[in-house]
Structures are given as C-alpha cells and as structure tokens.
Design an enzyme around this catalytic site. Structure first.
Site, PDB file in Angstrom:
ATOM      1  N   GLU A  77      23.112 -15.513  98.183  1.00 30.23           N
ATOM      2  CA  GLU A  77      22.738 -15.164  99.506  1.00 30.23           C
ATOM      3  C   GLU A  77      22.774 -16.264 100.173  1.00 30.23           C
ATOM      4  O   GLU A  77      22.038 -17.307  99.901  1.00 30.23           O
ATOM      5  CB  GLU A  77      21.326 -14.232  99.686  1.00 30.23           C
ATOM      6  CG  GLU A  77      21.759 -13.055  99.110  1.00 30.23           C
ATOM      7  CD  GLU A  77      20.343 -12.446  98.494  1.00 30.23           C
ATOM      8  OE1 GLU A  77      19.423 -13.226  98.137  1.00 30.23           O
ATOM      9  OE2 GLU A  77      20.261 -11.186  98.978  1.00 30.23           O
ATOM     10  N   TYR A 196      10.148 -23.739  99.827  1.00 26.93           N
ATOM     11  CA  TYR A 196      10.898 -22.416 100.311  1.00 26.93           C
ATOM     12  C   TYR A 196      10.016 -21.689 101.370  1.00 26.93           C
ATOM     13  O   TYR A 196      10.966 -21.323 102.339  1.00 26.93           O
ATOM     14  CB  TYR A 196      10.862 -21.578  99.239  1.00 26.93           C
ATOM     15  CG  TYR A 196      12.000 -21.708  98.332  1.00 26.93           C
ATOM     16  CD1 TYR A 196      13.062 -20.636  98.644  1.00 26.93           C
ATOM     17  CD2 TYR A 196      12.264 -22.738  97.479  1.00 26.93           C
ATOM     18  CE1 TYR A 196      14.520 -20.656  98.023  1.00 26.93           C
ATOM     19  CE2 TYR A 196      13.692 -22.462  96.770  1.00 26.93           C
ATOM     20  CZ  TYR A 196      14.654 -21.644  96.993  1.00 26.93           C
ATOM     21  OH  TYR A 196      15.677 -21.846  96.477  1.00 26.93           O
ATOM     22  N   VAL A 244      31.721 -35.265  79.955  1.00 27.86           N
ATOM     23  CA  VAL A 244      31.086 -36.681  80.005  1.00 27.86           C
ATOM     24  C   VAL A 244      29.834 -36.581  79.142  1.00 27.86           C
ATOM     25  O   VAL A 244      29.141 -35.220  79.302  1.00 27.86           O
ATOM     26  CB  VAL A 244      30.990 -37.050  81.356  1.00 27.86           C
ATOM     27  CG1 VAL A 244      30.183 -38.263  81.371  1.00 27.86           C
ATOM     28  CG2 VAL A 244      32.204 -37.305  82.183  1.00 27.86           C
ATOM     29  N   THR A 494      20.381 -23.659  95.628  1.00 25.86           N
ATOM     30  CA  THR A 494      21.134 -23.324  96.876  1.00 25.86           C
ATOM     31  C   THR A 494      22.344 -24.239  96.600  1.00 25.86           C
ATOM     32  O   THR A 494      22.427 -25.427  96.368  1.00 25.86           O
ATOM     33  CB  THR A 494      20.493 -23.715  98.098  1.00 25.86           C
ATOM     34  OG1 THR A 494      20.323 -25.095  98.401  1.00 25.86           O
ATOM     35  CG2 THR A 494      19.175 -22.727  98.415  1.00 25.86           C
TER      36      THR A 494
HETATM   37  C1  LIG Z   1      22.238 -16.622  89.195  1.00 25.80           C
HETATM   38  C2  LIG Z   1      22.263 -17.447  90.329  1.00 25.80           C
HETATM   39  C3  LIG Z   1      21.992 -17.140  91.558  1.00 25.80           C
HETATM   40  C4  LIG Z   1      22.083 -17.924  92.706  1.00 25.80           C
HETATM   41  N1  LIG Z   1      21.702 -17.569  93.788  1.00 25.80           N
HETATM   42  C5  LIG Z   1      22.004 -18.641  94.846  1.00 25.80           C
HETATM   43  C6  LIG Z   1      21.847 -18.095  96.351  1.00 25.80           C
HETATM   44  O1  LIG Z   1      21.483 -16.754  96.632  1.00 25.80           O
HETATM   45  N2  LIG Z   1      22.001 -18.938  97.148  1.00 25.80           N
HETATM   46  C7  LIG Z   1      22.162 -20.235  96.920  1.00 25.80           C
HETATM   47  O2  LIG Z   1      22.722 -21.008  97.834  1.00 25.80           O
HETATM   48  N3  LIG Z   1      22.700 -20.640  95.701  1.00 25.80           N
HETATM   49  C8  LIG Z   1      22.310 -19.808  94.457  1.00 25.80           C
HETATM   50  N4  LIG Z   1      22.630 -20.278  93.485  1.00 25.80           N
HETATM   51  C9  LIG Z   1      22.774 -21.439  93.012  1.00 25.80           C
HETATM   52  C10 LIG Z   1      24.061 -22.265  93.569  1.00 25.80           C
HETATM   53  O3  LIG Z   1      24.918 -21.488  92.770  1.00 25.80           O
HETATM   54  C11 LIG Z   1      24.256 -23.221  92.424  1.00 25.80           C
HETATM   55  O4  LIG Z   1      23.088 -24.268  92.876  1.00 25.80           O
HETATM   56  C12 LIG Z   1      25.457 -24.237  92.871  1.00 25.80           C
HETATM   57  O5  LIG Z   1      26.648 -23.662  92.646  1.00 25.80           O
HETATM   58  C13 LIG Z   1      25.137 -25.511  91.783  1.00 25.80           C
HETATM   59  O6  LIG Z   1      26.699 -26.374  92.123  1.00 25.80           O
HETATM   60  P1  LIG Z   1      26.689 -27.661  91.383  1.00 25.80           P
HETATM   61  O7  LIG Z   1      27.951 -28.207  91.665  1.00 25.80           O
HETATM   62  O8  LIG Z   1      25.545 -28.558  91.713  1.00 25.80           O
HETATM   63  O9  LIG Z   1      26.547 -27.101  89.757  1.00 25.80           O
HETATM   64  P2  LIG Z   1      27.334 -26.274  89.012  1.00 25.80           P
HETATM   65  O10 LIG Z   1      28.077 -25.250  89.830  1.00 25.80           O
HETATM   66  O11 LIG Z   1      26.719 -25.773  87.628  1.00 25.80           O
HETATM   67  O12 LIG Z   1      28.623 -27.194  88.380  1.00 25.80           O
HETATM   68  C14 LIG Z   1      28.549 -28.065  87.391  1.00 25.80           C
HETATM   69  C15 LIG Z   1      30.001 -28.318  86.723  1.00 25.80           C
HETATM   70  O13 LIG Z   1      29.735 -29.369  85.677  1.00 25.80           O
HETATM   71  C16 LIG Z   1      30.469 -29.035  84.750  1.00 25.80           C
HETATM   72  N5  LIG Z   1      30.060 -29.764  83.537  1.00 25.80           N
HETATM   73  C17 LIG Z   1      29.115 -29.394  82.712  1.00 25.80           C
HETATM   74  N6  LIG Z   1      29.089 -30.269  81.616  1.00 25.80           N
HETATM   75  C18 LIG Z   1      29.876 -31.219  81.938  1.00 25.80           C
HETATM   76  C19 LIG Z   1      30.241 -32.440  81.262  1.00 25.80           C
HETATM   77  N7  LIG Z   1      29.558 -32.940  80.129  1.00 25.80           N
HETATM   78  N8  LIG Z   1      31.334 -33.335  81.829  1.00 25.80           N
HETATM   79  C20 LIG Z   1      31.888 -32.828  82.983  1.00 25.80           C
HETATM   80  N9  LIG Z   1      31.723 -31.715  83.539  1.00 25.80           N
HETATM   81  C21 LIG Z   1      30.561 -31.019  83.237  1.00 25.80           C
HETATM   82  C22 LIG Z   1      30.442 -27.499  84.579  1.00 25.80           C
HETATM   83  O14 LIG Z   1      31.498 -26.879  83.830  1.00 25.80           O
HETATM   84  C23 LIG Z   1      30.436 -27.070  86.120  1.00 25.80           C
HETATM   85  O15 LIG Z   1      31.772 -26.920  86.635  1.00 25.80           O
HETATM   86  C24 LIG Z   1      22.321 -19.274  92.289  1.00 25.80           C
HETATM   87  C25 LIG Z   1      22.878 -19.790  91.243  1.00 25.80           C
HETATM   88  C26 LIG Z   1      23.017 -18.880  90.039  1.00 25.80           C
HETATM   89  C27 LIG Z   1      23.094 -19.438  88.521  1.00 25.80           C
END
Ligand SMILES: Cc1cc2nc3c(=O)[nH]c(=O)nc-3n(C[C@H](O)[C@H](O)[C@H](O)COP(=O)(O)OP(=O)(O)OC[C@H]3O[C@@H](n4cnc5c(N)ncnc54)[C@H](O)[C@@H]3O)c2cc1C
Length: 599
Positions: A77, A196, A244, A494
C-alpha cells in the site's frame, strides 16, 4: 517540499565521466540508485553495473506467472507523500502511454479507481464489524502513547511496545486496523512504531484506507519493469546470477577495493578503484523466501550460510562497528517470519462476486479486509482485473497473509506455518462465511504460498547505531541501501525508504548540490495533530470545555514542564531534515573588519 533546491538540476560533478558505479541488489533501492546516478548526477549509464543474485530484477516487488497461476509474495500500500518514490516515477516513461510517466499512470489510475473500504474488519464469519471506526482509546493507552511520542529515540532504546501497553491495547479497534495493515506486533520496536505514528499523522480516516495508493498492475509490471527498461535503454549493465558475499576494504574500512562474489556459483572478485563508487543493499525482508502451492507447504528456510544481502551486512559488521549490528534483527526467525498467499481463481467468478457483495466494493477498490476472530490474524484483498498485463479474462487474483501463523487455526486445527495452500484457503473461506462453496473454490483455485523468514526483521527492538548510516562515517566510495540503514525521521518497511537510501547515497557520495527530498513533516502540522487527538479522545466536531481533562492546580508545574519539553523538542524548521536545507545559512555572520559601523 523545497521545490527551489529539490527540483534544481545540479551542475555535472567534475570527473563523473571517468568514474564507475557498482550497485549490489536489483530491488527498487538498487534500481533507483542507477536512475539518480544517470538523471541527477549525469553519470554515463555505460559506467554503471548492477549485480543481482536472481535471474530477475525487482526483489521484494515481484509479480510472476507460475505454471498454473500468478504470484506476488509481497504487495504494497503506497501513499501520496512517498516523495522520493514519486520523484523517481516522474522520471520514468510509461510503458503503455506515450508521453506520460509512471507517476502520471499511477495518478490517473487512482483518480479513476480510488481505494475506499467499508469492510475493513470482518467478524462472526462474514459480518462487517460495525464498531471498528471507533478509535477512542482508554485514558491509560492515550497517556502511554503521549509518553512514547514525548520521548527521544535514545530514551526508547531497545524497548518494545509491550513495555508500554498491556494486552487490552492490542485488542483496540485502532490496533486491529493499524497492526494488521502494517505488520506490527506487541514485541516490536517502540522506536519504529513511534516513527510510524508520527510519519502517518496525516492519515485521519485510516480505517477506510482512504488516501492509500495502488497501481494499475502489480508493482513489478507497474513500477519495476518500466524502470528496468529505461535503464537498459540508457545502457546500464545488468549482471544476473551474481551473488556478492563481502567487500574488500582498505585498512581504515573507509574505501572499497574489491567486491567478493560468486558468479554462476564460481568465486570471483571485481576490483574497485578508489574513485569508483559502490552501493550495496544490506538486507532484504524477502530474503530466503520459500514457496508452496495447493498441496505443498512452504517450509521455513533457516540457512545461516547464505542469507543474501544480509550476509554482506554481517561480513561488513565484523570489520567495523560503524556498519551496525545485524544480530539485533536476525536470528529470531520464529518472531520475524510471515506467510502470504496469492490465489488465482480460474473460471469461477462466483467467489469474487460474493466478496464484492460482502464488502460493498468492486474488486481492487476495497483494500484489505482483516478477520478479527482469526487466530492466524488473517487479512485478504481481491484485485481488480487485469492485475497482470497478460492475465486471462477468466482469471482473478487476490493476496492475503497471516501475522500469527504460529497459532492453531479456528477451523483448520493446525498452525498456518504448517498448512498447504488448500488448507489456508479453507480457513479463509470459514472466516468469510463461504464454506458452502469450498469445493468449487478449491477446484478452481491455484494457491501460491510464500514463507518469508525475515519479513518483520526490520521491526525488532533496536537502538540508534544498530543500523548503519547510508554513508557510514569516513566512507569515501561506499554507501548502503535498503531497509536496514538509518534514515533520520523516516520509517522502514516501505518502498519509499529504499528509494530514499538510493537518493541519499548518490547525492551524498557525489556531493551533489541538490537536497534530498524532505520526509513529510505532517507530525508538526497542527491540523493533522488536532484531528488525531480528537479521534483518540472520541471527540466529534468542535472541542468543548467538557472535553478537556479536569484541571488540578497541584499538577500545573508538571503540566508546564511537559509543555516546555514538547515545545523545545520541536526542531528548528531548518533542521527538520538533518539541516540539509542549505538555503538557510548555518554559519554565523562574519563582518569585514574594516566595514564602517555606527557608534
Ligand atoms: C510482505 C511485504 C509487504 C510489504 N508491504 C509494503 C507496503 O505496504 N508499503 C510499502 O511501501 N512497502 C511494503 N513492503 C516493503 C517493500 O516492498 C520493500 O521494502 C522494498 O521493496 C525493498 O526494496 P530493496 O531494494 O531495499 O530490497 P529488495 O527488494 O529485497 O531487493 C534486494 C535485492 O538484492 C538481491 N540479492 C540478495 N542477495 C544478493 C547478493 N548476495 N548479491 C546480489 N544481489 C542480492 C535480491 O535478489 C533482491 O533482488 C512490503 C514488503 C513485503 C515483503
């Protein structure tokens, strides 16, 4: 928002054409970093390489088609004050509408199909709870909340919500709506929960889910894919199947010299020059997810040797305390795991039609329904059609989760954690009051289930310093991205936070003459604060003298001290967001010694 400095296009940083950027993790944090490097810092796209462990980009923002149905293990959301996210989306061309941006698509879609819930809380197997709009809190809970809001984060270090509230608070209507939407539990960090409450002060009709933003398609197709396409067109290198594990740093742990990884399973090291930049995602709440279906249970992955980007963080933290304390968030899987489910119903429209009749909202516009009686703490929503651009006309999809999967179900006498997709759907039908169509639903539904061991790891009790800064002290070419870095004033869990870390990282490492967008300051806005106070006090309309607490003259000095603390804790406006607003001079004026001065 300070348009003057935030929409300004800074001058091209000297030498940027000869610097390279290495980004680790292809989630929204890594992708946003690449966009800001190209569009704000004018780095040539060909100088940027993004390393991703999986075959696809997007990380937690997934949306795929499996053999017999679809899967989004996580959904979001969003809200209008996700400033960095919408700034990012405003730069990316729409895939469907020439001349429009991803932001334009989102705004258009929400104008036409806004979310509004009349059935946020369901009880008694299929009845809308008529009382859940009443957010009035008992005086002791309002007082505890006041105490939390009035404390500093240092004072709240390592404390959890149950240090302040008894069991009664966790049964209030406010808590039911709040925690089921945002995944908080009684043992979670009070620092995070306080953020929050402050960050989302502007949401006054919270239980109607008004003001929440959704996207025309699932977020992979609506946000991730357009960004990835744009980056590809610009010339960014994407390297998949590249995991990595660690970084090679100089002796002072300030400068990255190499990226240690496994490519297609084989050890490799990428050499990094000191003028080159390294952006690393250090943790993912969907890491080590496992999947199940109608008949297969999604087993919990407890591997401690490969925890993806958490492993990188753990290895960094072993080198230097400035990289934080990952152990505060990890290692308690039974407290941080979550199970979500994503049904694809094919050729049986009756199921979603019944849910539409129950909620009074067309599919996709009603938002989450939470089943208050459910021991598993179930929530579920049905999506508009098509939720995937390639979705067939006779397919419908929804998403749900249970926050207390450790409990035995009300109808299925098992822990949710141990259940197959069919068992989870049966329990859901029980709470919807629709067991009479169970056989039809099960026969027409493909269930994707996902177990996410670290889903609420970011909410575990902590103190300042447990999460590292985006640019840890002294680091010259390293910045950390994602949900496990410290961003002043903003919350985690988020998309906005992840995008914000990319923005802080790029602007900070390159010293861009451009301000990071301010975190929404609604908590200092008296209009929102008053609305919130009135809701928790159960006041409708104007505040009358009889609504005020009785005045006890003996308590006046205490009241005065409290008021003074409150007033003095409000930071000066130019410091609200780390004092980054550099249009305000922070130096004391220095008069020329020979300047003529009056006597
Ligand atoms: C169930 C759920 C509900 C959510 N609800 C909301 C919501 O309502 N509102 C909101 O704003 N956000 C929400 N979120 C949070 C939001 O989706 C995440 O915070 C955000 O997408 C995280 O992005 P990121 O790039 O930080 O990490 P991620 O999207 O987790 O990306 C990390 C990336 O690193 C890669 N990776 C892992 N290990 C390695 C490695 N060793 N070497 C290279 N790459 C690697 C992974 O494959 C992945 O592609 C929710 C998340 C979840 C799980």
């Amino acid at each position: 928002m300070n348009i003057y400095k935030t929409m300004y296009r800074p001058l091209k940083p000297a030498g940027i054409d000869d610097r390279r950027a290495n980004i680790v993790g292809g989630g929204i944090a890594g992708l946003a970093t690449a966009v800001f490097l190209i569009d704000d810092a004018q780095m040539p796209a060909r100088n940027i390489t993004l390393y991703e462990k999986k075959p696809v980009m997007g990380g937690s923002m997934d949306g795929t088609k499996r053999a017999a149905g679809y899967l989004c293990r996580a959904e979001r959301e969003l809200e209008p004050y996700m400033e960095c996210l919408w700034y990012l989306c405003s730069k990316i061309p729409s895939l469907e509408n020439p001349g429009r941006s991803v932001l334009d698509d989102v705004v258009d879609f929400n104008r036409d199909e806004p979310i509004h819930s009349e059935a946020r809380v369901i009880i008694n197997q299929g009845e809308i709870d008529s009382h859940y709009h009443d957010y009035k809190l008992a005086p002791q809970y309002a007082e505890a909340m006041r105490q939390i809001i009035g404390s500093t984060e240092d004072e709240l270090a390592d404390k959890s919500l149950d240090d302040f509230f008894d069991a009664g608070f966790f049964k209030t209507n406010f808590w039911t709506c709040f925690h089921s939407q945002l995944a908080f539990k009684d043992y979670h960090s009070v620092i995070e929960c306080r953020r929050y409450w402050q960050r989302f002060t502007f949401i006054t009709r919270h239980e109607y889910l008004e003001g929440f933003i959704h996207t025309k398609y699932n977020e992979y197709d609506a946000i991730i894919l357009p960004i990835e396409r744009w980056l590809t067109d610009q010339g960014v290198h994407f390297v998949n199947d590249f995991a990595v594990t660690d970084l090679q740093l100089d002796e002072a742990n300030n400068t990255v010299m190499g990226i240690v990884a496994k490519q297609h399973g084989e050890p490799t090291t990428v050499a990094v020059n000191s003028q080159d930049l390294v952006f690393v995602t250090t943790g993912s709440i969907s890491e080590n997810s496992t999947f199940g279906d109608n008949h297969i249970v999604a087993e919990t992955n407890r591997d401690t040797t490969d925890m993806g980007t958490f492993t990188i963080w753990q290895n960094l933290a072993k080198k230097d305390a400035k990289f934080g304390h990952p152990e505060k968030f990890l290692g308690q899987i039974d407290k941080t795991k979550w199970i979500s489910f994503f049904p694809t119903v094919k050729g049986y429209p009756e199921f979603f039609k019944r849910i539409e009749r129950l909620s009074g909202s067309p599919a996709g516009t009603g938002g989450l329904m939470t089943f208050k009686d459910a021991n598993w703490d179930l929530s579920f929503e049905i999506h508009h059609k098509p939720f995937f651009p390639y979705q067939a006309d006779d397919e419908e999809v929804g998403w749900g989760y249970g926050l207390y999967g450790e409990n035995i179900g009300n109808y299925i006498k098992k822990r949710m954690w141990d259940c197959t997709g069919d068992e989870i759907m049966t329990e859901l039908l029980y709470h919807l009051g629709m067991l009479d169509i169970k056989d039809e639903v099960l026969a027409h539904t493909y269930m994707s289930t996902a177990m996410m061991p670290y889903c609420t790891a970011q909410f575990m009790p902590r103190k300042l310093g447990d999460r590292p800064k985006v640019i840890p002290a002294g680091c010259t070419n390293l910045a950390l991205l994602g949900q496990f870095v410290e961003i002043d004033d903003d919350v985690v869990f988020t998309v906005e936070t992840s995008v914000r870390t990319g923005m802080e990282a790029v602007y900070g490492l390159l010293n861009l003459e451009k301000d990071v967008l301010e975190v929404n300051t609604s908590r200092y806005d008296i209009r929102y604060l008053l609305e919130r106070v009135k809701r928790f006090a159960g006041i409708h309309g104007e505040i009358k003298a009889s609504d005020l607490p009785p005045m006890d003259p003996a308590k006046l000095p205490e009241l005065e001290a409290g008021l003074l603390k409150l007033i003095n804790d409000v930071p000066p406006f130019y410091q609200m967001y780390l004092g980054r607003d550099q249009t305000i001079p922070t130096k004391a004026a220095v008069l020329h010694p020979q300047a003529p001065r009056s006597k």
